[in-house]
Design a protein around this motif. Sequence first.
Motif: not given
Length: 481
Positions: A296-322
Amino acid sequence: MAEILTLSSTLSLKIATDALEITDNRLSKKKNRASCAAGVVGPTSSATRKIPLFDVLWAELSSEFKLLSVTFAEHTSKIAVRPEKLDYPLDLADVEVTAQWVEQLLQKAYGGAQRERRIRVLINPQGGRGNAQELWANECEPIFRAARSKFDIELTTHHEHALKIAEELDINSYDAVACVSGDGVPHEVFNGFGRRKDARRALHKIAVCPLPAGSGNGMCWTVTGVGTGSMASLIYIKGVLTPIDLVSVTQGDKRILSLLSQSFGIVAESDLGTDHLRWMGGARFTWGLLTRIWGKDVYPCDVAYKVVMDDKNAIREYYRRGGHPPQEEDYSEEGLPPLKFGTINDPLPEGWVFKPQPTMGNFFAGNMSRVSAEAAFFPAALPSEGMIDVISIDAKIGRVISLKMMTAAQNGSHYDMDCVKYRKVLGYRLVPHGKTGYISIDGESINYEPFQAESHRGLGRTFTRNGKYTGGEYMKPNAKK
């Protein structure tokens, strides 16, 4: 041009939509005589053999124009092929007509793929279980030779040897670099191209084709969907040139190109922390994960993102469109593309989302769907989209759920688990806490220091069967949930 070549009254070859159909009534007559001798009466059908056009490697007339030879990849199992040749006498056939038919067969068999590809073969004799030379000689070389590929071979002898070879390669003399190794040699080849003055031209022109002689073989599994040298060789011979995303990773004053993945936390620890167990093959990753899940190891960090999509349903539809529509190639500048978001040494780019992660269990970013045969960690990844798929998992989820996730990742079904956060980002920055640990870039260790990554759409090249990645089957409409 006739698609049927008649060689005699009992023998003909037809170029069908997706197969070469060989009708040889000489075989049925032999069977019929044997049946009559045994007292069996009844009609005997023609003996027709169908060879998929994808498996046809070569066809030619002999120098004396007395023999037609067809060479193809015969499937010895579901995962392996070997070259076989059929020879037919040209007693009655017109030589000119036959020559035209041979050319038509090759055009149909290769489609948009280039024939007689020129390949620089790099073999890492120390990679994986140390069987790279045997894999090349027994599985790969016979297929390339049968397809009339032109190749020369070099063994890598030390760290970054392949990088130096790629940096100095005469790119006008080759169409591809085949890497008989794991993911380490392709990583070096891409970075060798990246150091050249004509980096972008080299990366756009030369296809990098890994043949599976390593522990994980993530790139080979992603672009071919197979783990045997013979089948991968066939796909590289008949496949189409495919643009793929690469990722720039900056740390300190260094810029590294990543083809596969970047990891921090349990995956990095399980990979780099088991390097001494390479003799175990892919099983070493499983061993590493199990021991760290139990701890049960823990790996603390700070992360910053330039997010385009973070909704799984939207990502799935995007993938299916190619994904995004194709883009125009940029050959206007010779070096690597400029960094849109600067380096790790610059202020955090505007619009990036900053997230402290004191209980990070696993941070895993990838630009290919699979990192090994049984690990489709990024099922929504597409070859050329200009985004990085990022998974993050909290360390507090518990051992049972962690084990379920590890099992689910074999087919990508971990995607729908609540504990798995899945994003598509243009870039990210990770700052590890503490002073010691592992950060992995394509399975290679970098310093345990802050780093930043951003995607370059379609910067690299490889060959795929149909311009797509494997490993995304779970994202399709009829996938089993």
